[in-house]
Design an enzyme around this catalytic site. Structure first.
Site, mmCIF file in Angstrom:
data_model
loop_
_atom_site.group_PDB
_atom_site.id
_atom_site.type_symbol
_atom_site.label_atom_id
_atom_site.label_comp_id
_atom_site.label_asym_id
_atom_site.label_seq_id
_atom_site.Cartn_x
_atom_site.Cartn_y
_atom_site.Cartn_z
ATOM 1 C CG ASP A 112 -0.042 -5.833 5.445
ATOM 2 O OD1 ASP A 112 -0.888 -4.820 5.830
ATOM 3 O OD2 ASP A 112 0.664 -6.463 6.563
ATOM 4 C CD GLU A 159 -1.248 -1.051 4.885
ATOM 5 O OE1 GLU A 159 -2.132 -0.760 5.888
ATOM 6 O OE2 GLU A 159 0.034 -1.677 5.049
#
Ligand code: CA
Length: 650
Positions: free
Chosen positions: A329, A358
């Protein structure tokens, strides 16, 4: 206190041992904690998981490198513990051990457990399913609760929303496969679970409250979330049940990827990191926490013991639980050196463990942007995958303007960006436009998707930005989007339920007038089951959509041309046809005697084209069907659809 000389700390006190935390050694239990500037550390032992019955509080002894140590001459399997850290000779807060690998209810107390006693029968012999190259993977993002909590899942009530719901086949909604059998029927190779490590905001002591969270509110990074277990008070229960989940998926050839949230802590000042060694594990400027995560703080992977913490944690999950991959994340909050080090260390365990994340942050970080794992630095961590927001937005339109349209919804201006995505986002001699869409070091680096847990589902977005179109046309758009994601070079990624038009209905506030946008939830991180739970009756209702996704995955698996792992292969074996007709494109894939022609028609009109010489088989029509009779010459790609032809083998 906050004026810490980090370079000095890391140089003088970096500890490379693998024994931090609580370790049972025969009939002894050894505790080690790292706190080089502490003036005292105490071990507190408890009989219960809520801290009601402290047995004793023992001073720990300072060793080299700022490690504190105490040895208890007993096997403490089943005991609970915390540490108290003292700075400047003042008693500081008590906290759970950041290295705790098991915990009691709500993760406030660490638990000493004998991990060998948590293995379900058959655990030792189960291996990671084979995944030769990341492009062989088809990833399916699932939230443990969403997966089975709806009564339509067919799962017995006591296991709904729990790890155990993912361990048993045979569940049905009428005649439709649900849950575990659904994964196998669809043909995905990996399940990516939204965070299953312990998170903060669901009260594990009160399951009857029907609380919900995605889990991006991390509390204990090496412990499992208790609300997914059948008994959050028993530290071994969640461990055993999660191992069962991994084992049953592995037995069926499906890998398990964990979504990891090392980029911030939920509690900031009150986090276990901060209580153990203030100001070391987080980034800050002049004593103030920086907020690169958008959640109030960001961790400092560039500090060696934070970097080691992340790596130790990943190694623990990969070995103790046989995890098949990790999704980071807000990965761009981690520095590039850390990401490369993680890849090197996990390669030693198993090079097929998938790593991706990400390539962006949730706010401004104080670290120079050339040091962080942003997408635009992709070449410097080429063995770690990145979510491809370029292909996502070219398919369906921009995420941050819900009315924006993409290739599938009639926008003819995303064609060049889309081609970049189709070609794995690596350089291609026929492509000269949309250079910002060309960033992958190899096709294995791009995670191709058009729907994930964030933002509106694909179906809901289509309902908003193409609300004038009849439902049958919106279904065509959805299927075309899936064809692009699954047939492009790179690693395809789908969200649970995308294959039967997942929707996230929103509950209106009192007095709120419904409109085409607010009836859908675009950020459901703590929305009720009404919004998030998978309604399995939709699989029956949109059976033809499901069958189409299934056919796409089977087609992808049928040929290595659809999942090339090297950029030179894409350069040599993929060629775009020179046509200039708005949002319609054709490309070929070829190697030796194998050849495909793939046509993608995002326009509202049927398009005709001439097949190259030879006899061709229609292997995927607009309904996902294949046909045995060969075709030649002039053929059609119907409006808003994809067709795939394969050269008939001699
Ligand atoms: Ca929790």
């Amino acid at each position: 206190m906050y004026k810490i000389n980090y370079a000095w700390i890391d140089q003088e006190f970096f500890y490379d041992g693998d024994d931090l935390g609580a370790v049972i050694k025969g009939d002894k239990t050894v505790f080690k904690a790292w706190a080089p500037l502490a003036t005292g550390v105490y071990l507190n032992l408890y009989l219960d998981s809520e801290g009601r019955s402290r047995m004793e509080s023992l001073p720990m002894e300072r060793l080299d490198k700022g490690v504190w140590y105490v040895e208890i001459l007993r096997d403490l399997d089943g005991c609970f513990y915390t540490y108290s850290f003292e700075y400047n000779h003042k008693k500081n807060h008590e906290t759970i051990d950041i290295y705790a690998k098991a915990c009691g209810v709500n993760g406030d107390m660490g638990a000493v457990i004998d991990f060998a006693s948590t293995n379900p029968p058959g655990w030792e012999s189960v291996k990671r399913p084979l995944c030769k190259n990341p492009c062989d993977a088809v990833i399916y993002e699932c939230h443990v609760r969403d997966f089975s909590v709806h009564p339509s899942s067919g799962v017995p009530a006591k296991h709904r929303g729990k790890f155990l719901a993912m361990t048993k086949g045979g569940t049905r909604n009428r005649s439709t496969n649900t849950c575990l059998d659904h994964l196998l029927e669809l043909g995905v190779t990996h399940v990516q679970l939204l965070p299953v490590a312990d998170y903060a905001t669901v009260d594990e002591a009160h399951p009857e409250k029907n609380q919900y969270n995605w889990g991006y509110d991390p509390k204990n990074y090496n412990c499992l979330e208790g609300s997914y277990s059948t008994d959050p008070y028993d530290p071994k229960c969640r461990v055993r049940e999660f191992k069962q989940l991994v084992m049953e998926l592995h037995k069926r050839g499906v890998g398990v990827i964990m979504d990891v949230v090392f980029n911030h802590t939920y509690y900031t000042e009150e986090s276990a990191f901060e209580r153990s060694f203030p100001y070391y594990y987080h980034r800050h400027i002049n004593g103030k926490f920086t907020n690169g995560s958008g959640c109030g703080n960001e961790t400092a992977s560039e500090h060696l013991m934070m970097r080691k913490y992340i790596v130790d944690s990943l190694k623990f999950w990969a070995t103790e639980y046989k995890i098949d991959g990790f999704r980071f994340d807000l990965m761009a909050l981690h520095d590039i050196d850390t990401m490369n080090y993680i890849r090197d260390e996990l390669d030693k365990i198993d090079p097929q463990i998938l790593l991706y994340g990400e390539g962006w942050t949730g706010g401004a970080s104080p670290i120079a942007s050339d040091k962080l794992a942003y997408k635009w630095n992709s070449y410097r961590f080429g063995r770690v995958g990145i979510f491809n927001d370029n292909i996502r937005d070219s398919i369906k339109g921009g995420t941050f303007n819900v009315f924006d349209t993409g290739f599938v919804s009639g926008n003819a201006h995303t064609l060049e960006m889309l081609k970049r995505g189709i070609a794995g986002s690596v350089p291609h001699p026929e492509l000269h436009e949309a250079k910002e869409g060309c960033w992958a070091f190899e096709p294995t680096q791009t995670i191709n998707y058009c729907e994930a847990h964030d933002n509106n589902t694909l179906w809901d977005k289509l309902c908003i930005c193409s609300k004038e179109a009849p439902e049958s046309d919106r279904i065509r758009m959805d299927k075309l989007a899936a064809a692009i994601v699954i047939l492009s070079q790179g690693v395809p990624f789908l969200q649970l339920g995308q294959d039967f038009l997942r929707t996230k209905p929103r509950i209106l506030k009192p007095g709120e007038e419904p409109n085409e946008v607010n009836i859908f939830e675009e950020n459901s991180y703590n929305s009720p089951d009404y919004t998030n739970a998978i309604d399995w009756t939709r699989k029956q209702k949109y059976r033809s959509v499901f069958e189409y996704y299934k056919a796409l995955i089977a087609l992808r698996k049928s040929s290595s041309l659809l999942r090339m792992s090297m950029k030179w292969e894409v350069e040599q074996k993929l060629s775009f046809w020179r046509i200039n007709q708005g949002n319609f494109l054709i490309y070929s894939l070829f190697e030796g005697s194998e050849s495909f022609v793939i046509a993608l028609n995002g326009s509202g009109e049927d398009k005709y084209f001439d097949l190259p010489m030879g006899e061709w088989l229609l292997v995927l029509d607009e309904n996902g069907k294949a046909y045995p009779d060969p075709r030649t010459g002039h053929v059609c790609c119907p409006r808003i659809s994809a067709v795939v032809y394969k050269l008939k083998p001699m």
